[in-house]
Write an enzyme that holds these catalytic residues in place. Structure first.
Site, PDB file in Angstrom:
ATOM      1  N   CYS A 107       0.882  -1.168   0.000  1.00  0.00           N
ATOM      2  CA  CYS A 107       0.000   0.000   0.000  1.00  0.00           C
ATOM      3  C   CYS A 107       0.922   1.222   0.000  1.00  0.00           C
ATOM      4  O   CYS A 107       2.124   1.091  -0.138  1.00  0.00           O
ATOM      5  CB  CYS A 107      -0.975  -0.009   1.171  1.00  0.00           C
ATOM      6  SG  CYS A 107      -0.234   0.051   2.812  1.00  0.00           S
ATOM      7  N   GLY A 110       2.676   0.791   3.577  1.00  0.00           N
ATOM      8  CA  GLY A 110       2.951  -0.570   4.035  1.00  0.00           C
ATOM      9  C   GLY A 110       2.380  -0.832   5.407  1.00  0.00           C
ATOM     10  O   GLY A 110       2.175  -1.979   5.797  1.00  0.00           O
ATOM     11  N   GLY A 112      -0.696   0.108   6.869  1.00  0.00           N
ATOM     12  CA  GLY A 112      -2.096  -0.307   6.945  1.00  0.00           C
ATOM     13  C   GLY A 112      -2.256  -1.784   6.659  1.00  0.00           C
ATOM     14  O   GLY A 112      -2.979  -2.499   7.358  1.00  0.00           O
TER      15      GLY A 112
END
Length: 191
Positions: A107, A110, A112
């Site tokens: 994401c 990283g 989340g």
């Protein structure tokens, strides 16, 4: 034609796993034995990303294909805005149900993805930002799911971190004792 071959290959692997309780894979000679799991095969890697990690995921997939590394893509399949928990859940579930041995999530930061993946029993996710951290995550904590930042990681850095993570062996010993403690905590709190 490529999609048909991939589908047949995956179907054969699934049937083989069911019949032999064995991880079926196709060995990537370039990487040697370090990619092979304890069951004797190259473990399936589940990969997923939200819109912020989509481009990096697609580059990692190209690398996997060029090097015959078996993977399954759990989305997203475009840069359209979406929500990271959807894909973190899909990848973590694949690991929990045995469809995958390892996972990679991407994401924007990283973080989340790491939070969501660690909600699943048996998944040990860590967001890494360097080769040294990737090695330490595997060696010390036997991390089985790597999360990366789509905003702050180049494809070269991602490949180096993934390879370091895959080739590093878990130390065991006192580190195994810590994982046993973690498992006890999971059993007490994750019903």
């Amino acid at each position: 034609m490529c999609y048909i071959k991939k589908g047949i290959k995956r179907l054969i692997c699934q049937i083989y796993r069911l019949l032999r309780n064995y991880t079926c894979t196709f060995r990537a000679e370039k990487f040697g034995d370090f990619l092979h799991n304890s069951k004797g095969g190259l473990g399936m890697i589940a990969i997923g990303a939200d819109h912020g990690g989509y481009r990096l995921k697609e580059e990692i997939k190209k690398y996997f294909e060029e090097n015959s590394i078996e993977y399954e893509d759990y989305g997203t399949y475009s840069e359209d805005r979406t929500d990271y928990p959807i894909y973190a859940k899909k990848v973590a579930e694949a690991m929990v149900n045995g469809s995958a041995d390892k996972g990679i999530l991407i994401c924007r930061s990283g973080y989340g993805m790491t939070v969501v993946a660690n909600k699943f029993k048996g998944v040990r996710a860590a967001s890494v930002t360097s080769v040294a951290y990737a090695k330490a995550a595997k060696a010390d904590d036997d991390i089985n799911l790597l999360t990366l930042s789509g905003d702050n990681t180049t494809i070269k850095e991602a490949i180096e971190m993934i390879n370091a993570w895959l080739e590093t062996e878990f130390k065991g010993g006192r580190y195994k004792e810590r994982l046993d403690m973690l498992e006890k905590i999971e059993n007490e709190n994750m019903k």
